[in-house]
Design a protein around this motif. Structure first.
Motif, PDB file in Angstrom:
ATOM      1  N   ALA A 121      45.385  39.447  36.736  1.00 41.86           N
ATOM      2  CA  ALA A 121      44.955  39.955  37.989  1.00 41.86           C
ATOM      3  C   ALA A 121      45.136  38.865  39.047  1.00 41.86           C
ATOM      4  CB  ALA A 121      43.417  40.322  37.677  1.00 41.86           C
ATOM      5  N   GLY A 122      44.885  37.599  38.710  1.00 44.51           N
ATOM      6  CA  GLY A 122      45.059  36.755  39.769  1.00 44.51           C
ATOM      7  C   GLY A 122      46.426  36.677  40.657  1.00 44.51           C
ATOM      8  N   GLU A 123      47.482  36.699  39.456  1.00 45.29           N
ATOM      9  CA  GLU A 123      48.622  36.424  39.694  1.00 45.29           C
ATOM     10  C   GLU A 123      49.220  37.738  40.494  1.00 45.29           C
ATOM     11  OE1 GLU A 123      50.234  33.924  36.148  1.00 45.29           O
ATOM     12  OE2 GLU A 123      50.069  36.166  35.703  1.00 45.29           O
ATOM     13  N   LEU A 124      48.706  38.813  40.120  1.00 42.71           N
ATOM     14  CA  LEU A 124      49.101  39.962  40.891  1.00 42.71           C
ATOM     15  C   LEU A 124      48.695  40.288  42.234  1.00 42.71           C
ATOM     16  CD1 LEU A 124      49.286  42.957  38.063  1.00 42.71           C
ATOM     17  CD2 LEU A 124      51.243  41.568  38.803  1.00 42.71           C
ATOM     18  N   LEU A 125      47.314  39.713  42.372  1.00 44.47           N
ATOM     19  CA  LEU A 125      46.663  39.836  43.442  1.00 44.47           C
ATOM     20  C   LEU A 125      47.254  39.006  44.599  1.00 44.47           C
ATOM     21  CD1 LEU A 125      42.985  40.222  42.663  1.00 44.47           C
ATOM     22  CD2 LEU A 125      44.025  41.614  43.817  1.00 44.47           C
TER      23      LEU A 125
ATOM     24  N   ILE B 252      41.224  35.623  29.390  1.00 42.87           N
ATOM     25  CA  ILE B 252      41.882  34.914  29.917  1.00 42.87           C
ATOM     26  C   ILE B 252      43.128  35.546  30.556  1.00 42.87           C
ATOM     27  CG2 ILE B 252      43.383  32.550  29.819  1.00 42.87           C
ATOM     28  CD1 ILE B 252      41.177  31.546  27.829  1.00 42.87           C
ATOM     29  N   ALA B 253      43.779  36.205  29.781  1.00 42.60           N
ATOM     30  CA  ALA B 253      45.044  36.942  30.025  1.00 42.60           C
ATOM     31  C   ALA B 253      44.698  37.911  31.301  1.00 42.60           C
ATOM     32  CB  ALA B 253      45.770  37.437  28.922  1.00 42.60           C
TER      33      ALA B 253
ATOM     34  N   GLU C 243      39.148  37.447  21.731  1.00 42.02           N
ATOM     35  CA  GLU C 243      38.655  38.044  22.745  1.00 42.02           C
ATOM     36  C   GLU C 243      38.609  37.263  24.002  1.00 42.02           C
ATOM     37  OE1 GLU C 243      37.761  41.318  23.595  1.00 42.02           O
ATOM     38  OE2 GLU C 243      38.441  41.485  21.534  1.00 42.02           O
ATOM     39  N   ASN C 244      38.663  35.907  23.806  1.00 38.98           N
ATOM     40  CA  ASN C 244      38.479  34.886  24.630  1.00 38.98           C
ATOM     41  C   ASN C 244      39.677  34.627  25.284  1.00 38.98           C
ATOM     42  OD1 ASN C 244      37.783  32.694  26.645  1.00 38.98           O
ATOM     43  ND2 ASN C 244      37.763  31.103  25.046  1.00 38.98           N
ATOM     44  N   ASP C 245      40.804  34.699  24.542  1.00 33.59           N
ATOM     45  CA  ASP C 245      42.120  34.669  24.970  1.00 33.59           C
ATOM     46  C   ASP C 245      42.648  35.860  25.720  1.00 33.59           C
ATOM     47  OD1 ASP C 245      44.065  32.550  24.904  1.00 33.59           O
ATOM     48  OD2 ASP C 245      44.787  33.119  23.042  1.00 33.59           O
TER      49      ASP C 245
ATOM     50  N   GLY D 252      45.015  29.864  24.972  1.00 37.00           N
ATOM     51  CA  GLY D 252      44.136  29.261  26.107  1.00 37.00           C
ATOM     52  C   GLY D 252      44.521  29.063  27.488  1.00 37.00           C
ATOM     53  N   ASP D 253      45.773  29.627  27.746  1.00 32.65           N
ATOM     54  CA  ASP D 253      46.159  29.684  29.025  1.00 32.65           C
ATOM     55  C   ASP D 253      47.183  30.808  29.389  1.00 32.65           C
ATOM     56  OD1 ASP D 253      46.340  29.247  31.785  1.00 32.65           O
ATOM     57  OD2 ASP D 253      47.580  27.613  31.760  1.00 32.65           O
ATOM     58  N   VAL D 254      46.870  32.196  28.823  1.00 35.42           N
ATOM     59  CA  VAL D 254      47.612  33.159  28.951  1.00 35.42           C
ATOM     60  C   VAL D 254      47.793  33.461  30.454  1.00 35.42           C
ATOM     61  CG1 VAL D 254      48.142  35.559  27.686  1.00 35.42           C
ATOM     62  CG2 VAL D 254      46.524  33.969  26.648  1.00 35.42           C
TER      63      VAL D 254
END
Length: 429
Positions: free
Chosen positions: A190-194, A184-185, A179-181, A140-142
């Protein structure tokens, strides 16, 4: 039983105001909660402020994941009913044991994150996510932030840190949940690397979107290999061994295979039924007693097999040769590491890097390099210049009188590891 050293921590003080004598300075990942590291009886614990309900839920989930042999941090305690000296309530906390030699992803690169390092981190997270999904765990928060990484022979091994949003389903996960997990991953990575890119902390050639999309491909490829079925002619039964071999190379064992023959009797359908990770880890542990990462174990076993072939010992008992290799090759290397450098890397990772260094020296010299010479060169030119990836902890001081509830603590969840010393690795032999 409860670790009595817990009583020595200043629970009557807000976590953000704890004195420096209690705080361990270690790199932290990003967290929605206040998290601090603290000294506790010869090791370090992570303390996270949260609600009592969420702390208890995460504690129980981490215990369950440990029983399922999922790589994750060890829960130590849930502490509630905290009050300050004026009787004002303080937030409950979850206490977990810090994973030695592990680092958050932001601490794994010194200046800028290179594409190959980012890819290896994402690949390690994909393996962890597959293992979680196999046992029916929806994260749920990968994200990279909710994961710790340990070096594993040139790759990384990923460990779950935050199980706050996770849920375990006894009947397994649906494709939609998986697929949802996975989505999320992809979005979180992408957000962390950006974010790193915006701060100028990634190499120019690193593409955050491409790297984050890589977890989808890596996950699906591994999931198919581990759970997919295949059909083939009964004359091609060798494919069973081939499939098992591929799974072993990925570090997984097969406990059972479901094989069904068609009505015509000409084809066979094979599907792994129960798949566990750690094939090479278990073989190394059985032969030598060494507990290492999967890739480290593979590398050490390769050196053991090479030793066996080089000295013509193929006909001898495998366990006897493994003991000889341990005594004559591995142990002397570990003992050669100066005491002040033994917090740099864990022994198995040191041995792996030494093998790489010896090969590099041999390539330069054009001939084999004696092990002792390679060890000296590695210590002085490589290991001595690395930062410590273990924790060196001083004695605990201070006491408190505030009332605390510790729930639920038992031997399985709070067993104390022996204090680290120069022969710590021998506990695994």
């Amino acid at each position: 039983m409860t670790d009595p050293a817990l009583l020595d921590l200043p629970w009557n003080i807000p976590l953000e105001s704890w004195p420096n004598e209690n705080i361990a300075t270690l790199p932290k990942g990003i967290s929605r909660h206040l998290v601090r590291f603290a000294h506790l009886a010869g090791h370090v614990v992570a303390i996270k402020e949260t609600t009592a309900e969420m702390a208890r839920g995460e504690y129980e989930m981490l215990r369950t994941l440990q029983k399922l042999e999922i790589p994750c941090v060890e829960p130590v305690a849930v502490i509630t009913n905290r009050t300050d000296d004026d009787g004002e309530p303080l937030k409950p906390v979850l206490v977990t044991r810090h994973l030695r030699f592990s680092l958050p992803y932001r601490a794994l690169f010194s200046q800028t994150l290179r594409p190959d390092t980012a890819t290896r981190l994402v690949d390690a997270l994909a393996v962890l996510l597959v293992r979680l999904h196999i046992v029916g765990f929806f994260w749920g928060d990968v994200s990279l932030s909710n994961t710790l990484f340990r070096r594993d022979a040139g790759a990384f091994a990923a460990y779950l840190v935050d199980a706050e949003t996770g849920k375990l389903y006894e009947g397994g996960l649906s494709n939609g949940q998986r697929e949802n997990d996975l989505e999320i991953a992809r979005v979180n990575i992408a957000g962390e690397l950006l974010d790193l890119e915006a701060g100028g902390r990634v190499a120019d050639e690193l593409d955050p979107v491409r790297i984050s999309n890589g977890i989808v491909e890596a996950y699906r490829s591994l999931w198919k290999e581990l759970t997919g079925s295949e059909s083939f002619s009964s004359a091609e039964r060798w494919r069973i061994n081939e499939r098992v071999g591929r799974l072993n190379q990925l570090g997984f064992d097969i406990e059972e295979l479901a094989i069904r023959t068609s009505d015509a009797g000409t084809t066979v359908r094979i599907q792994p039924k129960v798949v566990d990770a750690g094939h090479h880890q278990r073989r190394l542990l059985r032969l030598t007693g060494l507990d290492a990462g999967e890739n480290q174990a593979r590398r050490l076993l390769n050196d053991l097999d090479s030793y066996r072939a080089t000295y013509g010992k193929e006909a001898l008992d495998e366990e006897m040769v493994a003991h000889e290799w341990l005594v004559r090759v591995f142990e002397p290397v570990v003992r050669a590491i100066p005491v002040d450098l033994r917090g740099k890397l864990e022994p198995a990772e040191v041995f792996h890097q030494l093998l790489d260094h010896r090969w590099f020296l041999a390539q330069q010299a054009g001939h084999d390099i004696p092990l002792a010479e390679a060890v000296g060169s590695y210590i002085n030119t490589v290991l001595r210049h690395r930062r410590d990836e273990a924790t060196v902890i001083g004695p605990q001081t201070g006491a408190i009188t505030t009332s605390i509830d510790v729930v639920p603590l038992d031997t399985a969840s709070v067993a104390v590891i022996d204090p680290d010393d120069e022969n710590d690795w021998r506990a695994n032999v």
